[in-house]
Design a protein around this motif. Structure first.
Motif, PDB file in Angstrom:
ATOM      1  N   PHE C 195       0.770  -1.136  -0.051  1.00  0.00           N
ATOM      2  CA  PHE C 195       0.084  -0.137  -0.004  1.00  0.00           C
ATOM      3  C   PHE C 195       0.846   1.101   0.018  1.00  0.00           C
ATOM      4  N   ASP C 196       1.727   1.435   1.142  1.00  0.00           N
ATOM      5  CA  ASP C 196       2.477   2.669   1.085  1.00  0.00           C
ATOM      6  C   ASP C 196       3.519   2.739   0.093  1.00  0.00           C
ATOM      7  N   THR C 197       4.043   1.753  -0.679  1.00  0.00           N
ATOM      8  CA  THR C 197       4.932   2.011  -1.965  1.00  0.00           C
ATOM      9  C   THR C 197       3.964   2.205  -3.140  1.00  0.00           C
ATOM     10  N   ASP C 198       3.489   1.134  -3.553  1.00  0.00           N
ATOM     11  CA  ASP C 198       3.013   1.072  -4.751  1.00  0.00           C
ATOM     12  C   ASP C 198       1.521   1.820  -4.715  1.00  0.00           C
ATOM     13  N   VAL C 199       0.758   1.789  -4.033  1.00  0.00           N
ATOM     14  CA  VAL C 199      -0.636   2.602  -4.254  1.00  0.00           C
ATOM     15  C   VAL C 199      -0.320   3.876  -4.133  1.00  0.00           C
ATOM     16  N   VAL C 200       0.174   4.348  -3.067  1.00  0.00           N
ATOM     17  CA  VAL C 200       0.332   5.777  -2.731  1.00  0.00           C
ATOM     18  C   VAL C 200       1.402   6.218  -3.779  1.00  0.00           C
ATOM     19  N   ASN C 201       2.169   5.610  -4.195  1.00  0.00           N
ATOM     20  CA  ASN C 201       3.059   6.302  -5.237  1.00  0.00           C
ATOM     21  C   ASN C 201       2.157   6.407  -6.434  1.00  0.00           C
ATOM     22  N   GLY C 202       1.262   5.412  -6.817  1.00  0.00           N
ATOM     23  CA  GLY C 202       0.461   5.573  -7.990  1.00  0.00           C
ATOM     24  C   GLY C 202      -0.537   6.960  -7.943  1.00  0.00           C
ATOM     25  N   LEU C 253       9.263  10.413 -12.437  1.00  0.00           N
ATOM     26  CA  LEU C 253       8.865   9.855 -11.095  1.00  0.00           C
ATOM     27  C   LEU C 253       9.111   8.090 -11.044  1.00  0.00           C
ATOM     28  N   THR C 254       8.951   7.514 -11.829  1.00  0.00           N
ATOM     29  CA  THR C 254       9.393   6.211 -11.692  1.00  0.00           C
ATOM     30  C   THR C 254      10.707   5.983 -11.216  1.00  0.00           C
ATOM     31  N   ALA C 255      11.877   6.665 -11.815  1.00  0.00           N
ATOM     32  CA  ALA C 255      12.974   6.615 -11.405  1.00  0.00           C
ATOM     33  C   ALA C 255      13.216   6.934  -9.777  1.00  0.00           C
TER      34      ALA C 255
END
Lengths: 274, 177, 261
Positions: C195-202, C253-255
């Motif tokens: 959640f806190d990396t993938d979803v939030v970063n998305g 942003l991905t980098a």
């Protein structure tokens, strides 16, 4: 410069240019309080630009534009927005807000600038619409109005805050004779009954001359003729005469500059090496 | 002209749809529900000589069951060991004091995780703040080290000869099978 | 010759700096200042309707199809390695991290961004903005600010809906049709998505894209040449610039977000 009480707009030595093209090359205009002043000139002579300069939407290169003693080009943004509340302006297209009804269009300046209760806004809007004869059209959308009706609604909207000065940009352009008659009558009537001052910018000579108290003719960035309609009609000479009477030929030639007609026909083509 | 009421209702539904999507992404997709339930727990530490590619939030398993997460990794300056803090599910209170911790790899190329092997101490159990010493831990197996060790062993067994150096290619591959 | 080249380069550099300053000032002016909460909310809701609700159809349909295609393509590849259990992980990670924000923003630029530019351009060419200014009302606050905020809010919401619908689409094809085990589908997904990396970063990505796309759209609208052609060109520029900006920013942003793991 001391303020003249009879003069509401005072323009002195105004210079304005767009890029390298000079639009105004030192013009002086006085607009008398309570009168209808017309500014006429051919298309592209900067008439609309003049109104935008008075409204502070454009900044002149130099010169003074005083409205009620305030020099427009030197005002701050806040002061400018305050001055604009005294000024009503009618754009050529009417410029009604397409997403609002006629009623809401007229109510717009009231809602923005006053804290009046809804019942009072309702009454005021109906009064303004009644003045332009469109009280019955209040629920229509701008897209349902004819050009002349849209202009009348825009006029009602410009009148909403009871401005001291109202400016018309080409109010007659592209209108049929009946609509023109209605607009001419309205402008004169409103000016006299509400004690406002009117500036009309137009190239429709006949209509403008019938309602104007004083006329300025501008061309090539200068005022080339001024006076009451009567004196202009009688004493105009040269260019002004051609413009006022609508003559096809005169100082402004009918033909675009070209080489001699006979030589042209005989086949001496320019810039062609056969 | 659309009625303001309709506009407000549809905008409200739109925002609700957005919130529902967020809920779905957080609960059903990212499994935040498990994570939230596991977050409270007691913390124990383990010293490793080498943690390989272990990362924070890596799994801690016992008999293959996830019972916690790696919550912190730091270097211990005296012994040059890595001290890993593990947050263990509060329901798991019965880890013997002499439990072994080893860093393993999920599959050949997968992530590193910590696997716990229970010891034999029947009376003392790990609790908040306890440390698994370096003697009771197995470091990560670094694949490159294994490969080089293997190659070195091979090299010492049979000295290089010209025959062995030539690539054996008795079968010619045909294109397109 | 070379001097002239350098001069041209310098001139375009100066023009770029001037442009960047101008657009930033414009953004700043349209957002800062006394907000009018009572009328402001009503205007914001109205714009949310135009920007968000009206984009919903294209966003849900595209999401559904993209999720279904991902499941189909992913399955045919994964099944060769006997790893079709990882389908949920593949679909969810690619959608949550990349496709949701990026494709969402591209669709948003095409649907809502172009509409914003055209609408503002039309208001400019029909002198509505000028007349507002002459009535002593600042069009930046009255017209631009609510549209900007609406785009800013609608974009992350649309992107969330897009991602959720796409995952459901992937579920439909992967589980219902191709027969991947439902439990493995969700379990692998939950194990892989944080959640806190993938979803939030998305979500952060979609907020950034929302800002950029809406900014480009309203700026192109207000700076367009007030003619029919000018509006057409400005609309095209909105779609082109915001698509390029989205893709470029996405790489950046991905980098930053995922580059170190």
């Amino acid at each position: 410069m001391k303020q003249n009480l009879d003069t509401i707009v005072e323009i002195r030595d105004l210079h304005f240019s767009r890029g390298t093209r000079v639009i105004f090359d030192g013009i002086d205009i006085d607009v008398k309080r309570g009168k209808v002043t017309a500014v006429m000139g051919p298309s592209g002579s900067g008439k609309t630009t003049l109104l935008r300069l008075i409204g502070g939407q454009l900044l002149p290169d130099s010169g003074i534009i005083k409205v009620e003693g305030e020099n427009i080009p030197t005002l701050s943004r806040v002061q400018l927005y305050k001055v604009r509340r005294w000024i009503g302006m009618l754009f050529q297209s009417g410029a009604l807000f397409t997403d609002l009804t006629v009623f809401e269009n007229v109510a717009f300046p009231l809602r923005e600038h006053t804290q009046l209760p809804e019942s009072m806004i309702y009454d005021l809007v109906l009064m303004k619409l009644q003045a332009v004869g469109l009280r019955g059209a209040r629920e229509l959308m701008p897209s349902q109005l004819s050009g002349g009706m849209a202009r009348r609604v825009a006029l009602a909207r410009a009148l909403a805050l009871d401005p001291l000065l109202i400016m018309f940009d080409e109010p007659f352009a592209g209108q049929d004779p009946i609509t023109m008659g209605v607009l001419v009558k309205l402008i004169r009537l409103l000016n006299d009954s509400l004690g406002m001052t009117t500036i009309i910018v137009s190239h429709d000579v006949q209509e403008t001359l019938t309602i104007a108290d004083y006329v300025y003719v501008i061309a090539d960035g200068r005022v080339i003729g001024q006076g009451t309609p009567k004196t202009l009609m009688e004493s105009a000479t040269g260019w002004v005469k051609q413009f006022i009477q609508g003559l096809p030929d005169g100082p402004v030639p009918f033909h675009y500059p070209a080489q001699d007609y006979a030589r042209d026909l005989l086949g001496e083509r320019v810039g062609e090496n056969v | 002209m659309i009625k303001m009421r309709t506009v407000e209702i549809t905008v409200g539904l739109f925002l609700i749809a957005g919130i529902l999507s967020l809920l779905m992404l957080s609960l059903q997709v990212s499994g935040l529900s498990h994570f939230l339930r596991e977050e409270p727990g007691y913390k124990i530490k383990a010293d490793f000589a080498n943690i390989g590619g272990l990362k924070i939030r890596g799994r801690v398993t016992l008999a293959g069951v996830v019972i916690g997460r790696v919550s912190h990794i730091e270097l211990e300056p005296q012994s040059f060991n890595a001290t890993v803090t593990l947050t263990i599910n509060p329901k798991v209170t019965y880890l013997p004091l002499d439990t072994r911790a080893s860093i393993q790899t999920a599959g050949l190329l997968g992530d590193n995780y910590i696997s716990l092997t229970p010891g034999f101490d029947q009376h003392a159990f790990l609790k908040e703040g306890d440390v698994i010493p370096a003697e009771n831990t197995d470091s990560a197996i670094v694949l490159e080290n294994l490969v080089s060790q293997f190659l070195a062993g091979q090299a010492s067994k049979e000295p290089p000869s010209s025959g062995a150096a030539a690539p054996p290619s008795p079968v010619k591959r045909e294109k397109g099978n | 010759m070379i001097v002239r080249r350098i001069q041209a380069l310098g001139r375009s550099g100066l023009a770029f700096v001037q442009d960047a300053g101008h657009t930033s000032l414009f953004l700043f002016n349209s957002l800062v200042g006394r907000p009018d909460f009572i009328h402001g909310t009503e205007r914001l809701i109205k714009q949310l309707y135009f920007v968000g609700v009206l984009s919903l159809l294209i966003i849900t349909l595209s999401g559904l199809f993209i999720g279904m295609v991902l499941a189909l393509q992913g399955y045919t590849t994964l099944v060769k390695f006997g790893a079709e259990q990882a389908l949920g992980q593949l679909i969810a990670l690619s959608l949550v991290r990349e496709l949701g924000p990026v494709v969402g923003a591209l669709l948003f630029a095409g649907r809502a961004g172009s509409a914003l530019t055209a609408e503002i351009g039309l208001m400019k060419s029909s002198e509505q903005l000028s007349s507002m200014e002459m009535m002593g009302v600042d069009p930046l606050k009255r017209v631009i600010a609510p549209r900007f905020w609406a785009g800013q809010i609608a974009m992350p919401v649309l992107s969330l809906i897009f991602t959720a619908v796409a995952i459901l689409g992937g579920y439909m094809v992967g589980v219902e049709w191709l027969g991947v085990d439902s439990g493995a589908f969700w379990a692998n997904m939950q194990a892989a998505v944080d959640f806190d990396t993938d979803v939030v970063n998305g979500i952060i990505k979609s907020i950034v894209f929302g800002t950029v796309v809406t900014w480009i759209a309203v700026y192109q609208g207000i700076e367009c040449e007030p003619t029919a052609e000018g509006i057409g060109r400005a609309t095209t520029r909105t779609v082109v610039y915001s698509s390029l900006a989205t893709l470029g920013l996405d790489f950046f942003l991905t980098a930053v977000m995922f580059g170190d793991t």
